[in-house]
Design an enzyme around this catalytic site. Structure first.
Site, mmCIF file in Angstrom:
data_model
loop_
_atom_site.group_PDB
_atom_site.id
_atom_site.type_symbol
_atom_site.label_atom_id
_atom_site.label_comp_id
_atom_site.label_asym_id
_atom_site.label_seq_id
_atom_site.Cartn_x
_atom_site.Cartn_y
_atom_site.Cartn_z
ATOM 1 N N ILE A 151 94.175 -24.439 40.617
ATOM 2 C CA ILE A 151 94.408 -25.313 41.765
ATOM 3 C C ILE A 151 95.169 -26.555 41.338
ATOM 4 C CG2 ILE A 151 93.331 -26.660 43.598
ATOM 5 C CD1 ILE A 151 90.970 -24.660 43.470
ATOM 6 N N ARG A 232 83.990 -29.709 43.598
ATOM 7 C CA ARG A 232 82.560 -29.585 43.843
ATOM 8 C C ARG A 232 81.979 -30.986 43.959
ATOM 9 N NH1 ARG A 232 83.529 -25.356 45.282
ATOM 10 N NH2 ARG A 232 82.726 -23.310 44.649
ATOM 11 N N ASP A 255 86.326 -33.043 50.601
ATOM 12 C CA ASP A 255 86.008 -31.776 51.254
ATOM 13 C C ASP A 255 84.648 -31.262 50.803
ATOM 14 O OD1 ASP A 255 86.647 -29.491 52.915
ATOM 15 O OD2 ASP A 255 86.995 -28.355 51.069
ATOM 16 N N GLU A 260 75.430 -30.948 50.132
ATOM 17 C CA GLU A 260 75.961 -30.504 51.426
ATOM 18 C C GLU A 260 75.206 -29.264 51.904
ATOM 19 O OE1 GLU A 260 79.719 -27.654 50.467
ATOM 20 O OE2 GLU A 260 79.961 -29.746 49.853
ATOM 21 N N HIS A 283 84.070 -28.764 53.752
ATOM 22 C CA HIS A 283 84.179 -27.762 52.686
ATOM 23 C C HIS A 283 84.976 -26.545 53.187
ATOM 24 C CE1 HIS A 283 82.164 -26.087 48.807
ATOM 25 N NE2 HIS A 283 83.414 -25.688 48.939
ATOM 26 N N GLY A 285 88.258 -25.968 52.068
ATOM 27 C CA GLY A 285 89.452 -25.851 51.231
ATOM 28 C C GLY A 285 90.016 -24.448 51.150
ATOM 29 N N ALA A 286 89.145 -23.456 51.019
ATOM 30 C CA ALA A 286 89.610 -22.070 50.878
ATOM 31 C C ALA A 286 89.750 -21.357 52.207
ATOM 32 C CB ALA A 286 88.637 -21.296 49.989
#
Length: 402
Positions: A151, A232, A255, A260, A283, A285-286
């Site tokens: 990434i 993370r 994110d 969480e 969260h 991102g993907a």
């Protein structure tokens, strides 16, 4: 082969698994005891998850042989418990790299141009061009990367397109590797913090990286710098980040968060969401169609290879180094029982086999077995094997380098 999918998973992936002869059970809302009960009842060979936690009781509940994390990080899986039970854990690294890098840059741009505040103001029927015309701009600003894995590497060409020089630190990055990528090497995370206008974190969570981004790091950052975390939550000391936002004008795009929710929907009451200098996402991102299709295809590839060959691509819990101290090389005729006799002799001396492979030569007349052991067999045992078994051509005992 029965595959239990305990998270949302693309239809193309489910179709792909059925096409290779797998029976699938798709229950994307299973969590906690309900998932353990499903494993107990269905007895799956393979468990596929995304954000769902996989715990030791779940691994005890049924005959799971492989857990596939349909994504990159695997901190939600009890890898140690899987390893104790001989259960493979595999992931899909790199398949969501572009999606996460895109979100990281979306957060950078949103912070710089205050996109969220613009939208909120408009929805309140307010017009405030004077206030929102204030922006720094990205051209010429230094982007600092903490972590240059797949990434992080995707961040580099995107920064270059915006005219941003890149500096970076990573545990594996060397000055030569940095130069080859056209970026500037920094020896420590603190060096990045001191020199960057914008910092983006791209670290996997491990004992070494937990809370790596701490108060010392934030105190080293420039006043008013931007901080992005799409990796993370637990790699950041979140309390220290909150303090830096209050006292140093640091603006953050997050994110991921410490603590969480693991479910798709739920209450999130963390105090950091109240910070005015925070722009946050959920969260995600993907979570692009492109990334999820790529991850589904990779998951199918992993399970296909496991089903057809017994081998697991991308396995993350094999020992990097075993306790083996010696290697016994057995050149032998390819006949039944040869290696059984060798293993019986090793067992009689209470020596454990750590790794073993047997390579057969063309024509299947002869083979060579390489057997890694945690101790050296006695010379008497080696002599007895050589003399009593006519199918053994030669025995060699090698001491392995530590």
């Amino acid at each position: 082969m029965l595959v239990l999918i305990a998270d949302k998973f693309e239809a193309s992936g489910r179709d792909g698994l059925q096409a290779i002869g797998c029976e699938i059970t798709y229950q994307p809302d299973l969590k906690d005891e309900a998932l353990a009960e499903a494993i107990r009842h269905d007895k799956p060979d393979v468990l596929v998850v995304r954000g769902t936690r996989v715990t030791e009781p779940m691994l005890d509940a049924g005959p799971v042989k492989l857990v596939v994390r349909a994504g990159a990080g695997y901190n939600t899986i009890d890898v140690a418990a899987a390893s104790k039970r001989g259960i493979y854990v595999s992931n899909c690294p790199g398949k969501n790299s572009i999606a996460v890098a895109e979100l990281a840059f979306a957060l950078i741009l949103a912070l710089d141009r205050r996109i969220v505040d613009n939208v909120i103001s408009l929805r309140r029927r307010e017009w405030n061009k004077k206030e929102f015309s204030k922006a720094r701009g990205l051209y010429g600003r230094t982007l600092g990367l903490i972590g240059v894995g797949k990434i992080g590497q995707e961040m580099i060409p995107r920064a270059r397109a915006f005219g941003m020089p890149v500096i970076a630190w990573s545990r594996s990055l060397t000055p030569d590797a940095a130069a080859a990528r056209g970026i500037e090497f920094k020896a420590t995370p603190g060096d990045v913090a001191r020199a960057a206008d914008i910092i983006s974190v791209h670290l996997a969570l491990s004992p070494e990286t937990r809370s790596l981004i701490d108060s010392e790091f934030f105190n080293s950052m420039r006043e008013g710098a931007y901080f992005i975390n799409t990796a993370r939550g637990d790699v950041v000391d979140q309390a220290a980040l909150g303090q830096a936002m209050k006292t140093r004008g640091v603006r953050a795009g997050l994110d991921v968060y410490a603590g969480e929710p693991t479910s798709a929907r739920g209450e999130f009451t963390d105090e950091i969401v109240k910070e005015e200098n925070l722009y946050g996402t959920h969260h995600i991102g993907a979570s692009t169609d492109q990334a999820q299709e790529a991850i589904a295809a990779e998951t199918v590839r992993i399970i296909r290879q496991f089903k057809e060959t017994g081998q697991v691509p991308n396995v993350i819990n094999l020992a990097r180094q075993t306790p083996a101290t010696h290697r016994l090389v057995v050149r032998h005729l390819d006949r039944p029982g040869v290696l059984a006799g060798v293993l019986d002799a090793i067992k009689a001396e209470d020596i454990n086999v750590q790794e073993m492979e047997n390579i057969v030569f063309e024509g299947a007349d002869a083979a060579v077995a390489r057997i890694n052991l945690d101790n050296a067999p006695s010379q008497a045992t080696l002599d007895r094997l050589s003399h009593l078994n006519a199918d053994i051509i030669e025995l060699d005992l090698l001491q392995l380098k530590s």
